[in-house]
Design an enzyme around this catalytic site. Structure first.
Site, PDB file in Angstrom:
ATOM      1  N   GLY A 147      62.376 -16.282  27.489  1.00 55.46           N
ATOM      2  CA  GLY A 147      63.128 -16.494  26.250  1.00 55.46           C
ATOM      3  C   GLY A 147      62.262 -16.307  25.019  1.00 55.46           C
ATOM      4  O   GLY A 147      62.376 -17.049  24.044  1.00 55.46           O
ATOM      5  N   LYS A 156      59.177  -5.149   4.154  1.00 57.87           N
ATOM      6  CA  LYS A 156      57.921  -4.433   4.408  1.00 57.87           C
ATOM      7  C   LYS A 156      58.126  -2.955   4.067  1.00 57.87           C
ATOM      8  O   LYS A 156      58.975  -2.293   4.667  1.00 57.87           O
ATOM      9  CB  LYS A 156      57.565  -4.600   5.894  1.00 57.87           C
ATOM     10  CG  LYS A 156      56.373  -3.799   6.364  1.00 57.87           C
ATOM     11  CD  LYS A 156      56.060  -4.116   7.841  1.00 57.87           C
ATOM     12  CE  LYS A 156      54.998  -3.215   8.409  1.00 57.87           C
ATOM     13  NZ  LYS A 156      54.771  -3.448   9.842  1.00 57.87           N
ATOM     14  N   THR A 184      54.579  -2.119  16.663  1.00 50.65           N
ATOM     15  CA  THR A 184      55.618  -1.345  17.353  1.00 50.65           C
ATOM     16  C   THR A 184      56.278  -2.073  18.531  1.00 50.65           C
ATOM     17  O   THR A 184      57.193  -1.537  19.141  1.00 50.65           O
ATOM     18  CB  THR A 184      55.008  -0.040  17.911  1.00 50.65           C
ATOM     19  OG1 THR A 184      53.770  -0.355  18.550  1.00 50.65           O
ATOM     20  CG2 THR A 184      54.757   0.966  16.824  1.00 50.65           C
ATOM     21  N   VAL A 226      53.229 -14.786  18.206  1.00 51.81           N
ATOM     22  CA  VAL A 226      52.719 -13.912  17.157  1.00 51.81           C
ATOM     23  C   VAL A 226      53.631 -12.685  17.156  1.00 51.81           C
ATOM     24  O   VAL A 226      54.585 -12.623  17.917  1.00 51.81           O
ATOM     25  CB  VAL A 226      51.254 -13.481  17.402  1.00 51.81           C
ATOM     26  CG1 VAL A 226      50.294 -14.584  17.040  1.00 51.81           C
ATOM     27  CG2 VAL A 226      51.056 -13.013  18.827  1.00 51.81           C
TER      28      VAL A 226
HETATM   29  C1  LIG Z   1      47.958 -10.544  18.603  1.00 57.02           C
HETATM   30  C2  LIG Z   1      49.340  -9.980  18.700  1.00 57.02           C
HETATM   31  C3  LIG Z   1      49.976  -9.516  17.556  1.00 57.02           C
HETATM   32  C4  LIG Z   1      51.241  -8.947  17.646  1.00 57.02           C
HETATM   33  N1  LIG Z   1      51.832  -8.447  16.518  1.00 57.02           N
HETATM   34  C5  LIG Z   1      53.018  -7.819  16.620  1.00 57.02           C
HETATM   35  C6  LIG Z   1      53.665  -7.283  15.485  1.00 57.02           C
HETATM   36  O1  LIG Z   1      53.183  -7.380  14.364  1.00 57.02           O
HETATM   37  N2  LIG Z   1      54.858  -6.673  15.662  1.00 57.02           N
HETATM   38  C7  LIG Z   1      55.450  -6.566  16.878  1.00 57.02           C
HETATM   39  O2  LIG Z   1      56.528  -5.965  16.987  1.00 57.02           O
HETATM   40  N3  LIG Z   1      54.888  -7.126  17.957  1.00 57.02           N
HETATM   41  C8  LIG Z   1      53.701  -7.723  17.869  1.00 57.02           C
HETATM   42  N4  LIG Z   1      53.140  -8.291  18.976  1.00 57.02           N
HETATM   43  C9  LIG Z   1      53.882  -8.282  20.232  1.00 57.02           C
HETATM   44  C10 LIG Z   1      54.983  -9.329  20.199  1.00 57.02           C
HETATM   45  O3  LIG Z   1      54.425 -10.599  19.946  1.00 57.02           O
HETATM   46  C11 LIG Z   1      55.715  -9.368  21.525  1.00 57.02           C
HETATM   47  O4  LIG Z   1      56.043  -8.066  21.911  1.00 57.02           O
HETATM   48  C12 LIG Z   1      57.006 -10.133  21.405  1.00 57.02           C
HETATM   49  O5  LIG Z   1      56.768 -11.409  20.885  1.00 57.02           O
HETATM   50  C13 LIG Z   1      57.699 -10.249  22.732  1.00 57.02           C
HETATM   51  O6  LIG Z   1      57.009 -11.101  23.592  1.00 57.02           O
HETATM   52  P1  LIG Z   1      57.708 -11.415  24.971  1.00 57.02           P
HETATM   53  O7  LIG Z   1      59.047 -11.981  24.706  1.00 57.02           O
HETATM   54  O8  LIG Z   1      57.597 -10.228  25.821  1.00 57.02           O
HETATM   55  O9  LIG Z   1      56.743 -12.507  25.609  1.00 57.02           O
HETATM   56  P2  LIG Z   1      56.534 -14.064  25.261  1.00 57.02           P
HETATM   57  O10 LIG Z   1      56.758 -14.375  23.820  1.00 57.02           O
HETATM   58  O11 LIG Z   1      55.204 -14.414  25.844  1.00 57.02           O
HETATM   59  O12 LIG Z   1      57.685 -14.810  26.059  1.00 57.02           O
HETATM   60  C14 LIG Z   1      57.582 -15.055  27.429  1.00 57.02           C
HETATM   61  C15 LIG Z   1      58.743 -15.918  27.865  1.00 57.02           C
HETATM   62  O13 LIG Z   1      58.716 -16.013  29.284  1.00 57.02           O
HETATM   63  C16 LIG Z   1      58.930 -17.340  29.661  1.00 57.02           C
HETATM   64  N5  LIG Z   1      58.309 -17.577  30.954  1.00 57.02           N
HETATM   65  C17 LIG Z   1      57.037 -17.331  31.329  1.00 57.02           C
HETATM   66  N6  LIG Z   1      56.846 -17.757  32.597  1.00 57.02           N
HETATM   67  C18 LIG Z   1      58.022 -18.248  33.014  1.00 57.02           C
HETATM   68  C19 LIG Z   1      58.469 -18.864  34.211  1.00 57.02           C
HETATM   69  N7  LIG Z   1      57.646 -19.050  35.229  1.00 57.02           N
HETATM   70  N8  LIG Z   1      59.755 -19.262  34.295  1.00 57.02           N
HETATM   71  C20 LIG Z   1      60.613 -19.105  33.266  1.00 57.02           C
HETATM   72  N9  LIG Z   1      60.247 -18.538  32.107  1.00 57.02           N
HETATM   73  C21 LIG Z   1      58.966 -18.136  31.987  1.00 57.02           C
HETATM   74  C22 LIG Z   1      58.289 -18.180  28.543  1.00 57.02           C
HETATM   75  O14 LIG Z   1      58.832 -19.484  28.516  1.00 57.02           O
HETATM   76  C23 LIG Z   1      58.690 -17.341  27.329  1.00 57.02           C
HETATM   77  O15 LIG Z   1      59.974 -17.740  26.910  1.00 57.02           O
HETATM   78  C24 LIG Z   1      51.893  -8.885  18.898  1.00 57.02           C
HETATM   79  C25 LIG Z   1      51.260  -9.392  20.036  1.00 57.02           C
HETATM   80  C26 LIG Z   1      50.000  -9.912  19.957  1.00 57.02           C
HETATM   81  C27 LIG Z   1      49.329 -10.416  21.196  1.00 57.02           C
END
Ligand SMILES: Cc1cc2nc3c(=O)[nH]c(=O)nc-3n(C[C@H](O)[C@H](O)[C@H](O)COP(=O)(O)OP(=O)(O)OC[C@H]3O[C@@H](n4cnc5c(N)ncnc54)[C@H](O)[C@@H]3O)c2cc1C
Length: 536
Positions: free
Chosen positions: A35, A101, A367, A70
């Site tokens: 999520g 932006k 991106t 982030v």
């Molecule tokens: C330093 C940094 C800077 C960034 N800057 C940018 C930016 O400027 N612009 C941009 O577009 N993107 C940026 N990104 C990327 C961006 O943060 C991510 O692509 C975006 O937040 C999506 O993350 P996610 O949802 O894939 O993962 P996460 O936010 O890590 O979410 C993971 C989810 O999985 C769930 N989960 C994990 N394990 C389990 C489990 N066992 N059971 C149930 N649920 C679980 C967690 O609870 C969480 O809800 C950046 C990333 C980094 C590291």
């Protein structure tokens, strides 16, 4: 004075005008594990198309594993995401402390006189009037003509950002500016969650512990610590870098980009914001990487993206704190690790990986949310077509992989073309020979004085980035003969008058409004306004 302009409207997500009664043949239950931004953006994109067809969509989120928190800058495509969901800026921007932006300023990446800072703009209709001149001058300067070819003089977005103006014109001025946003990542997640649940997505707070595979190796169900067993036809892995399903359960191979892109860690610290809110991200080259500075309505988000091969977490934090004047501050600090690369199959059996689980290219051009959007939206098209066979898998994965490789090449260009020599980190980046063949060809064209414009326009080279982006980076970094080797331009080369370009842009800028004032009073969109995408 003409430039070829392909002015495309953002393609609405599928299902518009289709028969909502016909559900996709095999997929009736979808479980999204995770999520974060990926989970909720995917849920909303799927919901728009699939809920009316009776498909059940459930998001399962761990109560104990947080989101990455982030990722606070976007490309202009995020505007298309909200437009396609019918969500107004007036609603979501204040809820997420969001700002506009216009693009990104790159400071300190080049040491060449006159090129120590440049702006990578989001393009606009108005740039159609100055793009030809920019490309012409840059091509002539590569061939030794002493002409102005710094991108900032040619793009309205650069002027808007320099003046802290919003990419929003007064009503009488009908020129659309392609713009992105900055936002609070945690608030954006909460906003998207609320919207998805309102629209009928089920939300379960459960910690997934295991996936059970069927005889074909596809995922049959996921089990949770709380004792549930959740079955589905399609599982979406949005578990972030953990890659619980795509990696841990299915063992999908991963292609690392570590040889091309050295950064693998980041440290983030917020800082207070001044009253005149900027409308740009600033990316500043530091000793062992680069720092972002992202303005929100209530704070700056700052971070230092660095390589652990060259610098420890403590050194990085100290350098960032020093730069922000926060050496003694108790502002919350977060250290993050980044896994750079991509899975080989984003769609593997009955699992689709979206977000950090599918891969990540470091955040220099912000991106990642665009990848989420495109991965999910193009998969809805696959579901609508109803062909889930092997060839469809291959076609889909090829397309997403090409997007990853193209974006990687553009990011690599920032590092490869740096001219800093102050640390081993920058010297190693400049000396890096791990470049893709298309990128080598593009560099060869530029260095041999041949225009890259025809190949990039056709997207034969520089895939995924438009012409203005390639010229902005190559010209912005000052990849030209040294000043002492430049000669007087021929009359044909000197055919454009910079004063006229300045005057044109000055007159245009006068129609745009103060960023802070616009944020306090975000106007509803003009009737029928939707995302315009400009590619030259
Ligand atoms: C330093 C940094 C800077 C960034 N800057 C940018 C930016 O400027 N612009 C941009 O577009 N993107 C940026 N990104 C990327 C961006 O943060 C991510 O692509 C975006 O937040 C999506 O993350 P996610 O949802 O894939 O993962 P996460 O936010 O890590 O979410 C993971 C989810 O999985 C769930 N989960 C994990 N394990 C389990 C489990 N066992 N059971 C149930 N649920 C679980 C967690 O609870 C969480 O809800 C950046 C990333 C980094 C590291």
């Amino acid at each position: 004075m003409t430039a070829t302009l392909f002015n495309q409207s953002y393609r609405p997500l599928p299902t518009q005008g289709r028969d909502p009664s016909s559900a996709p043949p095999v997929v009736r239950r979808i479980v999204i594990v995770g999520g974060g931004s990926a989970g909720w953006m995917t849920a909303l994109i799927f919901a728009r198309s699939l809920l009316p067809k009776g498909v059940e969509i459930t998001v399962v989120e761990s109560p104990t594993v947080g989101i990455i928190g982030v990722g606070e800058g976007s490309t202009p495509w995020l505007r298309g995401f909200f437009d396609s969901l019918g969500i107004e800026e007036a609603e979501w921007m204040p809820a997420c402390n969001a700002t506009y932006k216009c693009g990104i300023t790159f400071d300190g990446w080049s040491t060449k006189p006159g090129f120590k800072s440049y702006f990578h703009p989001f393009a606009s209709m108005l740039d159609n009037l100055t793009m030809t001149q920019f490309v012409h001058n840059a091509d002539a300067r590569v061939n030794g003509a002493q002409l102005h070819a710094h991108p900032n003089r040619f793009f309205i977005a650069a002027r808007l950002a320099a003046g802290r103006l919003a990419p929003k014109a007064a009503e009488h001025f009908p020129f659309d500016i392609w713009h992105g946003y900055h936002f609070d990542a945690a608030l954006l997640g909460q906003f998207l969650q609320r919207k998805a649940v309102e629209r009928g997505v089920r939300y379960l707070v459960r910690h997934v512990t295991q996936a059970t595979l069927d005889a074909s190796g596809a995922i049959e169900s996921v089990s949770t610590e709380e004792g549930d067993q959740l079955g589905a036809d399609l599982f979406i892995d949005c578990t972030g870098f953990a890659g619980l399903l795509i990696d841990k359960a299915l063992g999908t191979p991963f292609v690392s980009f570590a040889n091309n892109l050295f950064n693998d860690a980041a440290v983030a610290i917020p800082s207070p914001i001044e009253s005149a809110i900027p409308s740009e991200t600033v990316s500043t080259a530091l000793k062992h990487g680069w720092a972002w500075r992202i303005p929100l309505t209530n704070r700056f988000g700052n971070g230092y993206v660095y390589s652990t091969q060259f610098c420890s977490a403590e050194e990085a934090e100290k350098e960032l704190r020093g730069r922000l004047g926060l050496l003694e501050s108790d502002a919350p600090v977060r250290h993050l690790k980044m896994k750079i690369g991509r899975v080989t199959k984003h769609w593997n059996k009955n699992c689709l990986a979206v977000g950090l689980s599918q891969g990540f290219i470091e955040p220099l051009e912000a991106t990642a949310l665009l990848f989420i959007q495109q991965t999910a939206a193009t998969f809805v098209e696959v579901l609508e077509e109803g062909d889930l066979g092997e060839e469809a898998h291959e076609r889909y994965n090829r397309r997403v992989n090409e997007h990853f490789e193209g974006t990687r090449d553009y990011i690599v260009t920032h590092f490869k073309t740096n001219t800093r020599t102050d640390t081993e980190y920058w010297r190693a980046n400049a000396a890096n020979l791990n470049l893709s063949d298309p990128l080598k060809q593009l560099f060869n064209l530029w260095m041999s004085g041949k225009s890259i414009a025809p190949a990039v326009r056709k997207q034969a080279l520089g895939k995924g980035y438009p012409l203005f982006s390639w010229y902005s980076i190559m010209a912005g970094m000052g990849i030209f003969p040294d000043p002492q080797d430049l000669r007087a331009p021929s009359p044909q080369e000197a055919r454009y008058n910079m004063q006229e370009i300045d005057d044109l842009l000055d007159r245009s800028v006068a129609n745009y409004r103060d960023h802070g004032e616009t944020l306090m009073n975000i106007p509803p969109r003009r009737n029928g306004e939707s995302l315009q995408v400009y590619f030259w």
